[in-house]
Design an enzyme around this catalytic site. Structure first.
Site, PDB file in Angstrom:
ATOM      1  N   TYR A  60      37.756  10.655 -18.496  1.00 32.19           N
ATOM      2  CA  TYR A  60      36.364  10.090 -17.863  1.00 32.19           C
ATOM      3  C   TYR A  60      36.199   9.258 -16.730  1.00 32.19           C
ATOM      4  CZ  TYR A  60      31.389   9.199 -18.010  1.00 32.19           C
ATOM      5  OH  TYR A  60      30.068   8.983 -17.749  1.00 32.19           O
TER       6      TYR A  60
ATOM      7  N   ARG B 214      17.077  32.696   7.950  1.00 29.82           N
ATOM      8  CA  ARG B 214      16.977  31.181   8.337  1.00 29.82           C
ATOM      9  C   ARG B 214      15.999  31.092   9.609  1.00 29.82           C
ATOM     10  NH1 ARG B 214      20.175  27.903   5.069  1.00 29.82           N
ATOM     11  NH2 ARG B 214      18.161  28.344   4.049  1.00 29.82           N
TER      12      ARG B 214
HETATM   13  N1  F0G Z   1      24.725  20.280   5.130  1.00 29.96           N
HETATM   14  C1  F0G Z   1      24.881  21.388   5.762  1.00 29.96           C
HETATM   15  C2  F0G Z   1      24.920  21.570   7.372  1.00 29.96           C
HETATM   16  C3  F0G Z   1      24.834  22.494   4.855  1.00 29.96           C
HETATM   17  O1  F0G Z   1      25.190  23.732   5.618  1.00 29.96           O
HETATM   18  C4  F0G Z   1      24.597  22.353   3.713  1.00 29.96           C
HETATM   19  C5  F0G Z   1      24.780  23.628   2.797  1.00 29.96           C
HETATM   20  C6  F0G Z   1      24.323  21.166   3.137  1.00 29.96           C
HETATM   21  C7  F0G Z   1      24.749  20.140   4.014  1.00 29.96           C
HETATM   22  C8  F0G Z   1      24.361  20.955   1.497  1.00 29.96           C
HETATM   23  O2  F0G Z   1      25.414  21.131   0.935  1.00 29.96           O
HETATM   24  O3  F0G Z   1      24.856  23.187  -0.435  1.00 29.96           O
HETATM   25  O4  F0G Z   1      27.009  21.427  -1.011  1.00 29.96           O
HETATM   26  O5  F0G Z   1      24.687  20.873  -1.456  1.00 29.96           O
HETATM   27  N2  F0G Z   1      24.674  24.882   3.133  1.00 29.96           N
HETATM   28  C9  F0G Z   1      24.598  26.133   2.281  1.00 29.96           C
HETATM   29  C10 F0G Z   1      24.593  27.190   3.419  1.00 29.96           C
HETATM   30  C11 F0G Z   1      23.899  26.014   1.118  1.00 29.96           C
HETATM   31  O6  F0G Z   1      24.267  28.442   2.908  1.00 29.96           O
HETATM   32  O7  F0G Z   1      24.467  27.138   4.603  1.00 29.96           O
HETATM   33  P1  F0G Z   1      25.606  21.846  -0.526  1.00 29.96           P
END
Ligand code: F0G
Length: 456
Positions: free
Chosen positions: A71, A382
């Site tokens: 843990y 997107r």
């Molecule tokens: N920052 C960027 C540039 C990302 O592309 C993502 C996630 C995150 C932060 C967040 O991270 O998913 O681990 O919580 N991108 C994914 C995508 C979901 O499909 O581009 P996460």
């Protein structure tokens, strides 16, 4: 051009199936024309995301067997911590279950009402956390990043220093808790930031006492582009470039599900002691002990190993060249895509692809649905839907209305990518038949994940 052959061989396979066309149509209707709501078993080639969809190496799988599931004080945490310290040079590491867990901690600690967070284009979850804490995100990326076919700009992710400086002068440095620098910039098309720009951003930030926080989710891809595109870096190793990049940051959030080559994991790293104490106090509320942060011991072990593997030049060259291979096939066929081709994905320009559909009828969303009907290939919107609504409830109508073909790491072959290219080209040939969409269910935040649609 010759593309790099796979620097790995296959040891285990996962069989795929392809549904007949009638069943693909039924499946996308059931999913409300949202590719996020498709069942994975109905998908043939899954280019929804490169997040958590990577193939781990035999070493990483072996690492899973060495999970220390205590843990507190897990051996695997110390391995992960040391790996991050060695690679990035940060003093402190706070583990989280994935990237947005780290964004939550950072935003809760530093973002307040009437603060401003500049960044090189927004990312969905990152901006959501900033706004939920009362902050205002301000886009300070160079203008060219918003133009889909600016092929001659090699570092389209760069911060526009003048825009950043103007913001500081307008709102005051004391109201800017940090600048968030994405390396690379996902929604601009996987575009990199140059070392020169990182240096300038750092210098200006230090002059005003503003923290520089990287979103380093795809930092190895960024380092690769610096090596092949920026003068003075051709003979440097990826590890050396990465080290220099992070020397211009005070901390970083990371989604390990991308350049960590794992299925889950993330962290918040920093040099500042006070920020570290606050983050370790908060992580126990949302994620878990500061020695696991929502990950199992075995997750952390695989993550530590993945971070090291990702620095291998052959690994990253092949990874980026797979993306380039797909992109170049589409360019040759005249399909409009974001240029230059980015690090993790090929982005279709849906407005140029479907000029007869106004942005209020979500051309990127319907294009993703049509590509699935055409081929069983899953992609992601997107564009306007991902961008959401501002505080007044108006849609953002971003300049970039894109469909992302995201390539998971070490998963698909060049032959798979040939199939994808053919599917996109076939869809392009029948583009005049495609019609717009409207919402039947619109969630209040991050609406792209679970929103539903029907044809107009
Ligand atoms: N920052 C960027 C540039 C990302 O592309 C993502 C996630 C995150 C932060 C967040 O991270 O998913 O681990 O919580 N991108 C994914 C995508 C979901 O499909 O581009 P996460």
């Amino acid at each position: 051009k010759k593309y790099m052959p796979e620097p790995y061989k296959v040891k285990m396979v996962e069989p795929l199936r392809i549904l007949p066309k009638e069943e693909r149509i039924e499946a996308i209707e059931r999913a409300g024309y949202n590719t996020f709501l498709l069942n994975s078993r109905d998908v043939y080639i899954d280019l929804l995301t490169d997040s958590g969809t990577n193939a781990m190496s035999d070493r990483q799988w072996a690492g899973l067997m060495m999970g220390d599931e205590a843990y507190a004080g897990s051996e695997n945490f110390y391995h992960l911590q040391k790996t991050v310290q060695d690679i990035m040079g940060f003093k402190h590491v706070v583990p989280t279950h994935q990237g947005r867990g780290a964004e939550n901690l950072l935003s809760q600690i530093l973002v307040r009402p009437n603060t401003y967070i500049p960044g090189n284009m927004y990312f969905t979850t990152t901006r959501a956390h900033q706004e939920m804490n009362g902050g205002t995100f301000v886009d300070v990326i160079i203008d060219e990043a918003h133009i889909s076919d600016k092929e001659d700009v090699h570092f389209k992710g760069n911060i526009d220093i003048k825009k950043y400086e103007d913001l500081i002068n307008k709102v005051g440095a004391e109201n800017i808790p940090y600048i968030c620098v994405g390396v690379t910039v996902n929604l601009a098309g996987g575009q990199p930031v140059s070392m020169q720009n990182l240096r300038e951003v750092h210098a200006l930030s230090k002059k005003h006492g503003i923290r520089v926080m990287f979103d380093c989710t795809r930092y190895v891809e960024n380092a690769y582009f610096i090596k092949v595109r920026e003068e003075g870096y051709a003979d440097k190793s990826i590890a050396e470039i990465v080290k220099e990049m992070f020397s211009y940051a005070d901390g970083a959030t990371m989604s390990g599900k991308k350049d960590g080559i794992v299925n889950i994991g993330g962290f918040l790293a920093m040099n500042e002691d006070d920020l570290y104490f606050k983050a370790s106090a908060l992580v126990v509320v949302y994620e878990g002990m500061p020695s696991y942060g929502g990950m199992t011991g075995r997750d952390m072990e695989a993550f530590a190993i993945g971070l090291k593997e990702a620095l291998d030049f052959n690994y990253i060259k092949h990874r980026v060249e797979q993306v380039e291979y797909l992109g170049n096939k589409l360019i040759e066929a005249g399909v409009p895509i974001v240029r230059p081709i980015g690090g993790h994905a090929v982005f279709l320009d849906a407005r140029a692809f479907l000029p007869h559909i106004p942005q209020s009828e979500y051309p990127a969303q319907v294009l993703a649905a049509e590509i699935f009907i055409q081929s069983g290939v899953r992609t992601m919107e997107r564009g306007n839907i991902s961008a959401g609504r501002d505080k007044e409830g108006n849609e953002y109508f971003p300049k970039l209305e894109l469909v992302r073909l995201t390539i998971p790491r070490r998963v698909y072959s060049y032959a798979h990518l040939d199939y994808v290219a053919e599917a996109i080209i076939a869809t392009y040939k029948r583009r005049d038949e495609i019609k717009g969409l409207k919402f039947t269910y619109e969630p209040p935040v991050l609406r792209f994940f679970t929103g539903r649609f029907e044809h107009i």
